[in-house]
Design a protein around this motif. Structure first.
Motif, PDB file in Angstrom:
ATOM      1  N   LEU A   1      92.266  22.635  -6.016  1.00  0.00           N
ATOM      2  CA  LEU A   1      92.212  22.775  -4.564  1.00  0.00           C
ATOM      3  C   LEU A   1      92.083  21.415  -3.877  1.00  0.00           C
ATOM      4  O   LEU A   1      92.760  21.151  -2.878  1.00  0.00           O
ATOM      5  CB  LEU A   1      91.049  23.680  -4.169  1.00  0.00           C
ATOM      6  CG  LEU A   1      90.952  24.066  -2.706  1.00  0.00           C
ATOM      7  CD1 LEU A   1      92.234  24.746  -2.231  1.00  0.00           C
ATOM      8  CD2 LEU A   1      89.766  24.974  -2.468  1.00  0.00           C
ATOM      9  N   GLU A   2      91.259  20.545  -4.416  1.00  0.00           N
ATOM     10  CA  GLU A   2      91.118  19.196  -3.851  1.00  0.00           C
ATOM     11  C   GLU A   2      92.446  18.452  -3.903  1.00  0.00           C
ATOM     12  O   GLU A   2      92.811  17.740  -2.962  1.00  0.00           O
ATOM     13  CB  GLU A   2      90.048  18.409  -4.601  1.00  0.00           C
ATOM     14  CG  GLU A   2      88.641  18.838  -4.285  1.00  0.00           C
ATOM     15  CD  GLU A   2      87.611  18.063  -5.085  1.00  0.00           C
ATOM     16  OE1 GLU A   2      87.930  16.969  -5.606  1.00  0.00           O
ATOM     17  OE2 GLU A   2      86.477  18.559  -5.195  1.00  0.00           O
ATOM     18  N   HIS A   3      93.166  18.599  -5.008  1.00  0.00           N
ATOM     19  CA  HIS A   3      94.457  17.942  -5.170  1.00  0.00           C
ATOM     20  C   HIS A   3      95.452  18.446  -4.118  1.00  0.00           C
ATOM     21  O   HIS A   3      96.162  17.657  -3.500  1.00  0.00           O
ATOM     22  CB  HIS A   3      94.992  18.184  -6.581  1.00  0.00           C
ATOM     23  CG  HIS A   3      96.323  17.584  -6.847  1.00  0.00           C
ATOM     24  ND1 HIS A   3      96.503  16.231  -7.015  1.00  0.00           N
ATOM     25  CD2 HIS A   3      97.552  18.148  -6.957  1.00  0.00           C
ATOM     26  CE1 HIS A   3      97.781  15.991  -7.217  1.00  0.00           C
ATOM     27  NE2 HIS A   3      98.438  17.141  -7.183  1.00  0.00           N
ATOM     28  N   LEU A   4      95.501  19.757  -3.918  1.00  0.00           N
ATOM     29  CA  LEU A   4      96.405  20.324  -2.921  1.00  0.00           C
ATOM     30  C   LEU A   4      96.077  19.826  -1.522  1.00  0.00           C
ATOM     31  O   LEU A   4      96.969  19.462  -0.750  1.00  0.00           O
ATOM     32  CB  LEU A   4      96.333  21.860  -2.937  1.00  0.00           C
ATOM     33  CG  LEU A   4      96.945  22.574  -4.126  1.00  0.00           C
ATOM     34  CD1 LEU A   4      96.687  24.075  -3.998  1.00  0.00           C
ATOM     35  CD2 LEU A   4      98.433  22.313  -4.216  1.00  0.00           C
ATOM     36  N   GLN A   5      94.807  19.805  -1.185  1.00  0.00           N
ATOM     37  CA  GLN A   5      94.390  19.388   0.143  1.00  0.00           C
ATOM     38  C   GLN A   5      94.610  17.894   0.368  1.00  0.00           C
ATOM     39  O   GLN A   5      94.922  17.470   1.472  1.00  0.00           O
ATOM     40  CB  GLN A   5      92.937  19.756   0.378  1.00  0.00           C
ATOM     41  CG  GLN A   5      92.743  21.250   0.496  1.00  0.00           C
ATOM     42  CD  GLN A   5      91.288  21.659   0.574  1.00  0.00           C
ATOM     43  OE1 GLN A   5      90.387  20.897   0.201  1.00  0.00           O
ATOM     44  NE2 GLN A   5      91.053  22.871   1.037  1.00  0.00           N
ATOM     45  N   ALA A   6      94.474  17.104  -0.674  1.00  0.00           N
ATOM     46  CA  ALA A   6      94.665  15.665  -0.541  1.00  0.00           C
ATOM     47  C   ALA A   6      96.138  15.312  -0.347  1.00  0.00           C
ATOM     48  O   ALA A   6      96.474  14.409   0.413  1.00  0.00           O
ATOM     49  CB  ALA A   6      94.119  14.942  -1.763  1.00  0.00           C
ATOM     50  N   ASN A   7      97.031  16.041  -1.031  1.00  0.00           N
ATOM     51  CA  ASN A   7      98.457  15.732  -0.946  1.00  0.00           C
ATOM     52  C   ASN A   7      99.102  16.243   0.324  1.00  0.00           C
ATOM     53  O   ASN A   7     100.038  15.635   0.840  1.00  0.00           O
ATOM     54  CB  ASN A   7      99.198  16.309  -2.164  1.00  0.00           C
ATOM     55  CG  ASN A   7      98.924  15.514  -3.413  1.00  0.00           C
ATOM     56  OD1 ASN A   7      98.536  14.358  -3.352  1.00  0.00           O
ATOM     57  ND2 ASN A   7      99.111  16.132  -4.555  1.00  0.00           N
TER      58      ASN A   7
ATOM     59  N   PRO B   1      97.338  18.143   3.516  1.00  0.00           N
ATOM     60  CA  PRO B   1      96.265  18.899   4.160  1.00  0.00           C
ATOM     61  C   PRO B   1      96.766  19.932   5.177  1.00  0.00           C
ATOM     62  O   PRO B   1      96.170  20.985   5.333  1.00  0.00           O
ATOM     63  CB  PRO B   1      95.399  17.840   4.829  1.00  0.00           C
ATOM     64  CG  PRO B   1      96.169  16.579   4.791  1.00  0.00           C
ATOM     65  CD  PRO B   1      97.260  16.722   3.780  1.00  0.00           C
ATOM     66  N   ALA B   2      97.865  19.649   5.848  1.00  0.00           N
ATOM     67  CA  ALA B   2      98.368  20.582   6.858  1.00  0.00           C
ATOM     68  C   ALA B   2      99.019  21.812   6.225  1.00  0.00           C
ATOM     69  O   ALA B   2      98.929  22.912   6.756  1.00  0.00           O
ATOM     70  CB  ALA B   2      99.367  19.871   7.765  1.00  0.00           C
ATOM     71  N   GLY B   3      99.654  21.631   5.080  1.00  0.00           N
ATOM     72  CA  GLY B   3     100.351  22.742   4.441  1.00  0.00           C
ATOM     73  C   GLY B   3      99.640  23.328   3.242  1.00  0.00           C
ATOM     74  O   GLY B   3     100.187  24.166   2.541  1.00  0.00           O
ATOM     75  N   ALA B   4      98.406  22.893   3.004  1.00  0.00           N
ATOM     76  CA  ALA B   4      97.659  23.388   1.847  1.00  0.00           C
ATOM     77  C   ALA B   4      97.306  24.856   2.037  1.00  0.00           C
ATOM     78  O   ALA B   4      97.026  25.300   3.149  1.00  0.00           O
ATOM     79  CB  ALA B   4      96.391  22.566   1.658  1.00  0.00           C
ATOM     80  N   PRO B   5      97.326  25.619   0.944  1.00  0.00           N
ATOM     81  CA  PRO B   5      96.957  27.031   1.052  1.00  0.00           C
ATOM     82  C   PRO B   5      95.459  27.186   1.327  1.00  0.00           C
ATOM     83  O   PRO B   5      94.684  26.255   1.119  1.00  0.00           O
ATOM     84  CB  PRO B   5      97.312  27.600  -0.322  1.00  0.00           C
ATOM     85  CG  PRO B   5      97.249  26.437  -1.235  1.00  0.00           C
ATOM     86  CD  PRO B   5      97.668  25.242  -0.412  1.00  0.00           C
ATOM     87  N   THR B   6      95.079  28.369   1.774  1.00  0.00           N
ATOM     88  CA  THR B   6      93.660  28.638   1.959  1.00  0.00           C
ATOM     89  C   THR B   6      92.985  28.679   0.597  1.00  0.00           C
ATOM     90  O   THR B   6      93.648  28.759  -0.439  1.00  0.00           O
ATOM     91  CB  THR B   6      93.436  29.988   2.664  1.00  0.00           C
ATOM     92  OG1 THR B   6      93.915  31.032   1.812  1.00  0.00           O
ATOM     93  CG2 THR B   6      94.139  30.041   4.001  1.00  0.00           C
ATOM     94  N   ARG B   7      91.686  28.651   0.607  1.00  0.00           N
ATOM     95  CA  ARG B   7      90.928  28.682  -0.649  1.00  0.00           C
ATOM     96  C   ARG B   7      91.240  29.958  -1.437  1.00  0.00           C
ATOM     97  O   ARG B   7      91.423  29.916  -2.645  1.00  0.00           O
ATOM     98  CB  ARG B   7      89.445  28.579  -0.347  1.00  0.00           C
ATOM     99  CG  ARG B   7      88.581  28.539  -1.561  1.00  0.00           C
ATOM    100  CD  ARG B   7      87.130  28.310  -1.173  1.00  0.00           C
ATOM    101  NE  ARG B   7      86.347  27.998  -2.333  1.00  0.00           N
ATOM    102  CZ  ARG B   7      86.306  26.832  -2.949  1.00  0.00           C
ATOM    103  NH1 ARG B   7      87.011  25.833  -2.494  1.00  0.00           N
ATOM    104  NH2 ARG B   7      85.569  26.638  -4.019  1.00  0.00           N
ATOM    105  N   ASP B   8      91.310  31.096  -0.740  1.00  0.00           N
ATOM    106  CA  ASP B   8      91.593  32.362  -1.419  1.00  0.00           C
ATOM    107  C   ASP B   8      92.995  32.389  -2.010  1.00  0.00           C
ATOM    108  O   ASP B   8      93.192  32.869  -3.125  1.00  0.00           O
ATOM    109  CB  ASP B   8      91.415  33.541  -0.459  1.00  0.00           C
ATOM    110  CG  ASP B   8      89.962  33.762  -0.076  1.00  0.00           C
ATOM    111  OD1 ASP B   8      89.066  33.375  -0.860  1.00  0.00           O
ATOM    112  OD2 ASP B   8      89.721  34.320   1.007  1.00  0.00           O
TER     113      ASP B   8
END
Length: 53
Positions: free
Chosen positions: A22-28, A30-37
């Motif tokens: 999840l951290e990797h997705l948000q770092a690459n 952040p605007a298009g990252a999926p929600t935590r669920d």
């Protein structure tokens, strides 16, 4: 028994690996990252597929 323990350890490591995923997705992206669920669902599905090999 050994195979079962191996699968359990992969699952436990995979759950903790979710945070890194999840951290990797948000770092690459952040605007298009999926929600935590959504990320959890995708990650656990991928982990299950890997464990069934």
């Amino acid at each position: 028994m050994t195979i079962k323990l191996g699968k359990i350890s992969k699952f436990v490591n995979g759950v903790f690996g979710l945070e890194n995923y999840l951290e990797h997705l948000q770092a690459n992206d952040p605007a298009g990252a999926p929600t935590r669920d959504e990320a959890k669902k995708d990650y656990l599905n991928a982990l299950a597929l890997r464990m069934n090999r």
